[in-house]
Design a protein around this motif. Structure first.
Motif, PDB file in Angstrom:
ATOM      1  N   ASP A   1      29.867  -6.031 -26.227  1.00  0.00           N
ATOM      2  CA  ASP A   1      31.320  -5.997 -26.295  1.00  0.00           C
ATOM      3  C   ASP A   1      31.779  -6.689 -27.567  1.00  0.00           C
ATOM      4  N   MET A   2      33.074  -6.881 -27.676  1.00  0.00           N
ATOM      5  CA  MET A   2      33.638  -7.538 -28.860  1.00  0.00           C
ATOM      6  C   MET A   2      34.296  -8.875 -28.525  1.00  0.00           C
ATOM      7  N   GLU A   3      34.243  -9.327 -27.260  1.00  0.00           N
ATOM      8  CA  GLU A   3      35.017 -10.500 -26.873  1.00  0.00           C
ATOM      9  C   GLU A   3      34.229 -11.657 -26.271  1.00  0.00           C
ATOM     10  N   THR A   4      33.205 -11.380 -25.496  1.00  0.00           N
ATOM     11  CA  THR A   4      32.575 -12.408 -24.663  1.00  0.00           C
ATOM     12  C   THR A   4      32.104 -13.626 -25.446  1.00  0.00           C
ATOM     13  N   TYR A   5      31.413 -13.420 -26.550  1.00  0.00           N
ATOM     14  CA  TYR A   5      30.887 -14.576 -27.281  1.00  0.00           C
ATOM     15  C   TYR A   5      32.015 -15.479 -27.772  1.00  0.00           C
ATOM     16  N   GLY A   6      33.118 -14.911 -28.207  1.00  0.00           N
ATOM     17  CA  GLY A   6      34.252 -15.721 -28.666  1.00  0.00           C
ATOM     18  C   GLY A   6      34.792 -16.622 -27.566  1.00  0.00           C
ATOM     19  N   VAL A   7      34.896 -16.090 -26.366  1.00  0.00           N
ATOM     20  CA  VAL A   7      35.356 -16.889 -25.223  1.00  0.00           C
ATOM     21  C   VAL A   7      34.335 -17.985 -24.919  1.00  0.00           C
ATOM     22  N   TYR A   8      33.059 -17.625 -24.891  1.00  0.00           N
ATOM     23  CA  TYR A   8      32.008 -18.596 -24.582  1.00  0.00           C
ATOM     24  C   TYR A   8      31.953 -19.690 -25.644  1.00  0.00           C
ATOM     25  N   TYR A   9      32.071 -19.302 -26.897  1.00  0.00           N
ATOM     26  CA  TYR A   9      32.014 -20.278 -27.989  1.00  0.00           C
ATOM     27  C   TYR A   9      33.184 -21.263 -27.889  1.00  0.00           C
ATOM     28  N   ALA A  10      34.382 -20.731 -27.678  1.00  0.00           N
ATOM     29  CA  ALA A  10      35.569 -21.593 -27.578  1.00  0.00           C
ATOM     30  C   ALA A  10      35.454 -22.561 -26.406  1.00  0.00           C
ATOM     31  N   ALA A  11      34.988 -22.079 -25.266  1.00  0.00           N
ATOM     32  CA  ALA A  11      34.848 -22.948 -24.095  1.00  0.00           C
ATOM     33  C   ALA A  11      33.750 -23.987 -24.297  1.00  0.00           C
ATOM     34  N   GLU A  12      32.649 -23.583 -24.895  1.00  0.00           N
ATOM     35  CA  GLU A  12      31.520 -24.491 -25.117  1.00  0.00           C
ATOM     36  C   GLU A  12      31.849 -25.574 -26.144  1.00  0.00           C
ATOM     37  N   HIS A  13      32.659 -25.243 -27.121  1.00  0.00           N
ATOM     38  CA  HIS A  13      32.972 -26.171 -28.210  1.00  0.00           C
ATOM     39  C   HIS A  13      34.394 -26.734 -28.124  1.00  0.00           C
ATOM     40  N   THR A  14      34.892 -26.860 -26.921  1.00  0.00           N
ATOM     41  CA  THR A  14      36.228 -27.395 -26.719  1.00  0.00           C
ATOM     42  C   THR A  14      36.316 -28.840 -27.215  1.00  0.00           C
ATOM     43  N   VAL A  15      37.509 -29.242 -27.610  1.00  0.00           N
ATOM     44  CA  VAL A  15      37.720 -30.635 -28.029  1.00  0.00           C
ATOM     45  C   VAL A  15      38.090 -31.521 -26.835  1.00  0.00           C
TER      46      VAL A  15
END
Length: 178
Positions: free
Chosen positions: A109-123
């Motif tokens: 897909d075009m979305e999943t990694y972006g969501v996972y990355y943002a959640a994993e690297h949250t501040v």
């Protein structure tokens, strides 16, 4: 077409590479590509909970609620890695190459990694739970056999089944907060 709700236990951006310059045997500078894929995993307890929920008759009930359900094969759930890229793919050859390079891949897909990355690297101190649940509406290649009737409703069907799956899971399994 094999309809499925994909449960992304992990995700990888298949474009993640690093290019560096180094001297070749002849002393000339050359560009070298190295794989730097960083797989990000959803919480395993959440994944197991969703898989257990999918084992119930819920998928049959969800499919039965769709007006054109008779056009599709029985809905199933599959768990694995969703690989993500920045472009819409319409190539059987590239799909096969990417899935061979990324063992355990169930979809692209075009979305999943972006969501996972943002959640994993949250501040934020407390990392959010995250999961990608997506129904297959096509396989991105020319080899997918689909009738004219299915083509007319396949995206709506995939949207309906993934939204219903998460909605019903939320009501049945997630704690309510006030």
């Amino acid at each position: 077409m094999k309809e499925a709700v994909m449960i992304a236990s992990s995700s990888v951006d298949y474009h993640q590479v690093v290019y560096k310059m180094q001297r070749g045997a002849d002393g000339e500078l050359e560009q070298v590509e190295s794989d730097r894929k960083m797989e990000i995993f959803a919480d395993p307890t959440l994944v197991r909970s969703i898989e257990a929920f999918a084992q119930k008759d819920i998928l049959t009930a969800i499919q039965a609620g769709y007006p054109h359900a008779n056009l599709f094969e029985p809905l199933r759930a599959i768990t694995g890695k969703i690989i993500t890229g920045g472009a819409l793919m319409r190539s059987d050859e590239l799909f096969e190459k990417l899935t061979n390079e990324n063992a355990g891949t169930i979809g692209l897909d075009m979305e999943t990694y972006g969501v996972y990355y943002a959640a994993e690297h949250t501040v934020f101190e407390e990392k959010p739970l995250f999961i990608s649940l997506k129904s297959v509406s096509d396989f991105g290649g020319k080899g997918t056999e689909i009738t004219k009737e299915q083509k007319a409703v396949k995206t709506k069907y995939a949207t309906y089944t993934s939204a219903q799956f998460f909605y019903r899971y939320s009501l049945a399994c997630l704690p309510l907060t006030t």
